[in-house]
Design an enzyme around this catalytic site. Structure first.
Site, PDB file in Angstrom:
ATOM      1  N   SER A 112       8.564  17.051  59.792  1.00 39.71           N
ATOM      2  CA  SER A 112       9.549  15.536  58.820  1.00 39.71           C
ATOM      3  C   SER A 112      10.906  15.854  58.752  1.00 39.71           C
ATOM      4  O   SER A 112      11.884  14.873  59.149  1.00 39.71           O
ATOM      5  CB  SER A 112       8.741  14.928  59.156  1.00 39.71           C
ATOM      6  OG  SER A 112       7.917  14.405  57.987  1.00 39.71           O
ATOM      7  N   GLY A 115       9.240  15.999  53.388  1.00 39.20           N
ATOM      8  CA  GLY A 115       7.978  16.693  52.388  1.00 39.20           C
ATOM      9  C   GLY A 115       6.569  16.178  52.610  1.00 39.20           C
ATOM     10  O   GLY A 115       5.993  16.055  52.071  1.00 39.20           O
ATOM     11  N   SER A 116       6.189  15.760  53.744  1.00 38.89           N
ATOM     12  CA  SER A 116       4.725  15.962  54.376  1.00 38.89           C
ATOM     13  C   SER A 116       3.655  17.060  54.255  1.00 38.89           C
ATOM     14  O   SER A 116       2.964  15.903  53.673  1.00 38.89           O
ATOM     15  CB  SER A 116       4.238  15.476  55.913  1.00 38.89           C
ATOM     16  OG  SER A 116       5.284  16.442  56.509  1.00 38.89           O
ATOM     17  N   SER A 117       3.681  17.777  53.937  1.00 37.37           N
ATOM     18  CA  SER A 117       3.028  19.377  53.665  1.00 37.37           C
ATOM     19  C   SER A 117       2.882  19.035  52.346  1.00 37.37           C
ATOM     20  O   SER A 117       1.534  19.460  51.947  1.00 37.37           O
ATOM     21  CB  SER A 117       3.586  20.376  54.271  1.00 37.37           C
ATOM     22  OG  SER A 117       3.122  20.269  55.841  1.00 37.37           O
ATOM     23  N   ASP A 161       9.498  18.614  46.341  1.00 34.99           N
ATOM     24  CA  ASP A 161       7.774  17.984  47.576  1.00 34.99           C
ATOM     25  C   ASP A 161       7.545  17.420  46.272  1.00 34.99           C
ATOM     26  O   ASP A 161       6.664  16.472  46.201  1.00 34.99           O
ATOM     27  CB  ASP A 161       8.152  18.793  48.774  1.00 34.99           C
ATOM     28  CG  ASP A 161       8.918  18.655  49.549  1.00 34.99           C
ATOM     29  OD1 ASP A 161      10.058  18.051  49.846  1.00 34.99           O
ATOM     30  OD2 ASP A 161       9.432  19.165  50.674  1.00 34.99           O
TER      31      ASP A 161
END
Length: 340
Positions: A112, A115-117, A161
């Site tokens: 996305s 920085g979702s991971s 992130d």
């Protein structure tokens, strides 16, 4: 025993890409980012030994189960869940396996640009820290999350992130050789945060992308003179963006978005796409002042500066695309965990 945690996703306002080796090792990198009220969530249940180990990614509709073991092979799905478990068992539990059921969910899909991971890795680590009462600082959590992704799982990426979601709020981060990271929290007046929230729109393009190719291009930037100059410009604009933010110059930030977007696109041919360029043309014609991608690029979320009085016109222009306008607010709190 049950523990829960949540960690905020982030917007990359300036400097993204300069936190990637070898650029930051050679020249030093810096990033301006801020966390928002979109989160990655984790729940861990401590079970009996015969129950084994179960990971359930509810948003991905993916589940993994294995009998009790001290090490899980990093293959197949839910690699990050497995890698966090392995690191916790090896580093903090004397290689004694833990019978746990781990549930996770994210407000944003992988790829996305928020920085979702990395946020997911931090929130799982945060839950284990609470479960086992581990004496880990914010820097410890962020550094461990980075090592799990980049070393244990061998996934390409930067450093911002993990630190953004761990610390939370508005931060100016500096990255140097030997993995030295300095997080500088910024004190921003509430009225300026209000104005930023009034002017910034967050738009999901509808395309989740793998950042690997873009990041690999940026890794090569130090050997390409044109791309290297673009990376220097990206870094310099991060300093200027921070100055505008601290001086409450929101219009100056909007203007810098234009230059930052052009510089960022020059670091890799994969950052922009025909679809993104089309969206850009439409929203600028409708009254948006500037925009740039959050994250590596190629898809994910766009950040748009729009005068509030022109917002409805821009929203109308976006309706012809398949994406989604995402409401958000800035948040000051980083990763949190608690017992149930």
């Amino acid at each position: 025993m049950i523990v829960r945690s949540r960690s905020p996703l982030r917007l990359g306002l300036a400097g993204g890409g300069t936190d990637i080796s070898p650029y930051c090792d050679t020249f030093g990198g810096c990033v301006l980012n801020a966390t928002i009220n979109m989160y990655a969530y984790c729940t861990i249940e401590l079970l009996e030994a015969q129950d084994g180990i179960t990971f359930i990614a509810q948003d991905l509709k993916t589940e993994f189960h294995t009998p009790l073991t001290k090490y899980i092979e990093l293959s197949g799905e839910l690699q990050l869940h497995k890698a966090v478990y392995n690191r916790i068992i090896h580093d903090f539990n004397n290689d004694r396996p833990l019978p746990v059921k781990v549930y996770t969910y994210s407000d944003a899909p992988p790829g996305s640009g928020l920085g979702s991971s990395s946020t997911m890795v931090v929130t799982i680590l945060s839950a284990y820290r609470h479960l086992l009462k581990l004496p880990l600082s914010e820097y410890d959590i962020a550094r461990m999350a980075y090592e799990i992704e980049r070393i244990d799982c061998r996934l390409s990426g930067g450093r911002q992130d993990q630190y953004a979601t761990t610390f939370g709020g508005f931060n100016f981060m500096e990255f140097y050789e030997n993995e030295r990271v300095i997080v500088n929290p910024l004190r921003i007046r509430h009225s300026i945060i209000n104005e930023l929230e009034s002017q910034l729109m967050l738009y999901f393009t509808g395309v989740s992308r793998s950042s690997a190719k873009i990041i690999d291009d940026q890794i090569k930037s130090t050997s390409d003179e044109k791309r290297l100059e673009a990376m220097h410009e990206v870094k310099n604009l991060a300093y200027t963006m921070k100055e505008c933010l601290l001086k409450s110059d929101v219009n100056g930030m909007s203007e810098l978005f234009k230059h930052a977007w052009l510089a960022k696109k020059s670091t890799s041919s994969s950052i922009s796409t025909k679809q993104i360029e089309l969206i850009e043309d439409k929203v600028l014609s409708a009254g948006a002042k500037s925009l740039k991608i959050s994250g590596a690029g190629g898809g994910g979320f766009l950040m748009l500066f729009v005068e509030p009085v022109r917002r409805l016109e821009v929203e109308s222009a976006l309706k012809q695309f398949d994406g989604l306008i995402q409401p958000f607010r800035f948040t000051q709190q980083g990763t949190e965990s608690w017992s149930v």
